[in-house]
Design a protein around this motif. Structure first.
Motif, PDB file in Angstrom:
ATOM      1  N   GLU A  88      -9.282   0.954   6.132  1.00 57.03           N
ATOM      2  CA  GLU A  88      -8.141   1.045   5.240  1.00 57.03           C
ATOM      3  C   GLU A  88      -7.642   2.484   5.123  1.00 57.03           C
ATOM      4  N   GLN A  89      -8.562   3.452   5.035  1.00 55.06           N
ATOM      5  CA  GLN A  89      -8.146   4.836   4.901  1.00 55.06           C
ATOM      6  C   GLN A  89      -7.482   5.334   6.178  1.00 55.06           C
ATOM      7  N   GLY A  90      -7.970   4.870   7.321  1.00 52.09           N
ATOM      8  CA  GLY A  90      -7.339   5.232   8.584  1.00 52.09           C
ATOM      9  C   GLY A  90      -5.929   4.654   8.679  1.00 52.09           C
ATOM     10  N   SER A  91      -5.752   3.445   8.173  1.00 54.78           N
ATOM     11  CA  SER A  91      -4.431   2.810   8.198  1.00 54.78           C
ATOM     12  C   SER A  91      -3.451   3.528   7.281  1.00 54.78           C
ATOM     13  N   ASN A 126      -3.637   6.651   6.304  1.00 49.43           N
ATOM     14  CA  ASN A 126      -3.342   7.968   6.885  1.00 49.43           C
ATOM     15  C   ASN A 126      -2.354   7.853   8.036  1.00 49.43           C
ATOM     16  N   PHE A 127      -2.514   6.802   8.850  1.00 42.58           N
ATOM     17  CA  PHE A 127      -1.570   6.585   9.947  1.00 42.58           C
ATOM     18  C   PHE A 127      -0.168   6.314   9.407  1.00 42.58           C
ATOM     19  N   LEU A 128      -0.066   5.467   8.383  1.00 38.65           N
ATOM     20  CA  LEU A 128       1.242   5.162   7.800  1.00 38.65           C
ATOM     21  C   LEU A 128       1.865   6.391   7.143  1.00 38.65           C
ATOM     22  N   LYS A 129       1.054   7.222   6.510  1.00 37.28           N
ATOM     23  CA  LYS A 129       1.574   8.474   5.949  1.00 37.28           C
ATOM     24  C   LYS A 129       2.131   9.365   7.045  1.00 37.28           C
ATOM     25  N   ALA A 130       1.423   9.445   8.167  1.00 37.77           N
ATOM     26  CA  ALA A 130       1.894  10.262   9.287  1.00 37.77           C
ATOM     27  C   ALA A 130       3.205   9.708   9.847  1.00 37.77           C
ATOM     28  N   VAL A 131       3.307   8.385   9.931  1.00 38.45           N
ATOM     29  CA  VAL A 131       4.542   7.765  10.439  1.00 38.45           C
ATOM     30  C   VAL A 131       5.714   8.043   9.493  1.00 38.45           C
ATOM     31  N   VAL A 132       5.485   7.904   8.191  1.00 38.30           N
ATOM     32  CA  VAL A 132       6.541   8.174   7.206  1.00 38.30           C
ATOM     33  C   VAL A 132       6.966   9.642   7.289  1.00 38.30           C
ATOM     34  N   PHE A 133       6.005  10.538   7.399  1.00 37.32           N
ATOM     35  CA  PHE A 133       6.307  11.965   7.518  1.00 37.32           C
ATOM     36  C   PHE A 133       7.098  12.236   8.800  1.00 37.32           C
ATOM     37  N   PHE A 134       6.701  11.603   9.905  1.00 35.30           N
ATOM     38  CA  PHE A 134       7.390  11.779  11.184  1.00 35.30           C
ATOM     39  C   PHE A 134       8.828  11.255  11.114  1.00 35.30           C
ATOM     40  N   LEU A 144       1.470   4.875  -0.751  1.00 37.23           N
ATOM     41  CA  LEU A 144       0.358   4.895   0.202  1.00 37.23           C
ATOM     42  C   LEU A 144      -0.837   5.670  -0.351  1.00 37.23           C
ATOM     43  N   SER A 145      -0.576   6.711  -1.113  1.00 31.31           N
ATOM     44  CA  SER A 145      -1.704   7.444  -1.712  1.00 31.31           C
ATOM     45  C   SER A 145      -2.382   6.602  -2.789  1.00 31.31           C
ATOM     46  N   TYR A 146      -1.624   5.784  -3.526  1.00 30.35           N
ATOM     47  CA  TYR A 146      -2.243   4.876  -4.493  1.00 30.35           C
ATOM     48  C   TYR A 146      -3.127   3.859  -3.786  1.00 30.35           C
ATOM     49  N   ILE A 147      -2.663   3.352  -2.665  1.00 32.41           N
ATOM     50  CA  ILE A 147      -3.463   2.405  -1.883  1.00 32.41           C
ATOM     51  C   ILE A 147      -4.716   3.098  -1.363  1.00 32.41           C
ATOM     52  N   HIS A 148      -4.552   4.327  -0.915  1.00 37.86           N
ATOM     53  CA  HIS A 148      -5.675   5.106  -0.375  1.00 37.86           C
ATOM     54  C   HIS A 148      -6.744   5.357  -1.447  1.00 37.86           C
ATOM     55  N   LYS A 149      -6.314   5.539  -2.695  1.00 35.31           N
ATOM     56  CA  LYS A 149      -7.236   5.817  -3.804  1.00 35.31           C
ATOM     57  C   LYS A 149      -7.732   4.534  -4.484  1.00 35.31           C
ATOM     58  N   ASN A 150      -7.368   3.378  -3.935  1.00 33.88           N
ATOM     59  CA  ASN A 150      -7.755   2.074  -4.486  1.00 33.88           C
ATOM     60  C   ASN A 150      -7.213   1.835  -5.893  1.00 33.88           C
ATOM     61  N   PHE A 177      -3.155  -1.711  -7.496  1.00 35.71           N
ATOM     62  CA  PHE A 177      -2.770  -2.675  -8.524  1.00 35.71           C
ATOM     63  C   PHE A 177      -2.628  -1.954  -9.861  1.00 35.71           C
ATOM     64  N   SER A 178      -1.572  -1.157  -9.953  1.00 42.82           N
ATOM     65  CA  SER A 178      -1.321  -0.404 -11.179  1.00 42.82           C
ATOM     66  C   SER A 178       0.184  -0.341 -11.420  1.00 42.82           C
ATOM     67  N   GLU A 179       0.524   0.069 -12.604  1.00 40.91           N
ATOM     68  CA  GLU A 179       1.938   0.228 -12.956  1.00 40.91           C
ATOM     69  C   GLU A 179       2.596   1.331 -12.128  1.00 40.91           C
ATOM     70  N   LEU A 180       1.806   2.287 -11.657  1.00 38.48           N
ATOM     71  CA  LEU A 180       2.359   3.350 -10.816  1.00 38.48           C
ATOM     72  C   LEU A 180       2.919   2.782  -9.515  1.00 38.48           C
ATOM     73  N   SER A 181       2.218   1.823  -8.941  1.00 38.32           N
ATOM     74  CA  SER A 181       2.697   1.185  -7.715  1.00 38.32           C
ATOM     75  C   SER A 181       3.960   0.370  -7.970  1.00 38.32           C
TER      76      SER A 181
END
Length: 160
Positions: free
Chosen positions: A2-5, A7-15, A72-78, A81-85
């Motif tokens: 999950e963390q690799g996914s 991080n990959f999605l963050k890199a794609v969004v940044f790119f 994606l950082s919320y997902i990364h930090k588990n 499922f929060s109001e922030l998301s």
């Protein structure tokens, strides 16, 4: 995995953000008022409305990318499922809707440009409107599902 996914999605969004930023910077000289292209009488009044519309759409675009990175950082930090998301998804929905509205307003200018230049501006504008609209609907559905999941989770926490 999950963390690799994430991080990959963050890199794609940044790119994606870097590509759009490069197009904004490199595309700016095409709108040079001294260019012979814009000296045509039919195009003389189209340059600034097109430029303002495109760059105005970049503001919600980059804000949506930022909200995507936050999600994606919320997902990364588990803490997905929060109001922030839910708030991040709501902001993405508003940004996509704003982009669609800006390009709907821009369409008459794109039509005039394609009438003179025989460019595919209308098709490109319609693709941007449609894609933004689909993203807005998708974000709204995800927002609703996430909100319902949070409500169910809080009910289950109370029953224990």
């Amino acid at each position: 995995m999950e963390q690799g996914s994430t991080n990959f999605l963050k890199a794609v969004v940044f790119f994606i953000g870097m590509i759009v930023l490069a197009v904004c910077i490199v595309g700016l000289p095409r709108f040079d008022p001294d260019s012979p292209y814009w000296q045509l009488p039919e195009l003389a009044n189209l340059q600034y409305p097109l430029l303002i519309g495109m760059y105005a759409a970049m503001i919600p675009f980059f804000f949506a990318l930022y909200q995507t990175l936050k999600l994606l950082s919320y997902i990364h930090k588990n803490v997905a499922f929060s109001e922030l998301s839910v708030k991040a998804l709501r902001n993405i929905k508003y940004c996509a809707t704003t982009i669609s509205i800006l390009y709907v307003v821009e369409m008459p200018y794109l039509y005039l440009l394609t009438k003179v230049d025989d460019a595919p501006g209308i098709i490109i504008g319609l693709v941007i409107i449609f894609a933004s609209f689909v993203i807005a609907i998708f974000a709204a559905v995800l927002q609703k599902l996430l909100k319902d999941a949070i409500d169910i989770k809080s009910e289950n926490d109370l029953t224990v």
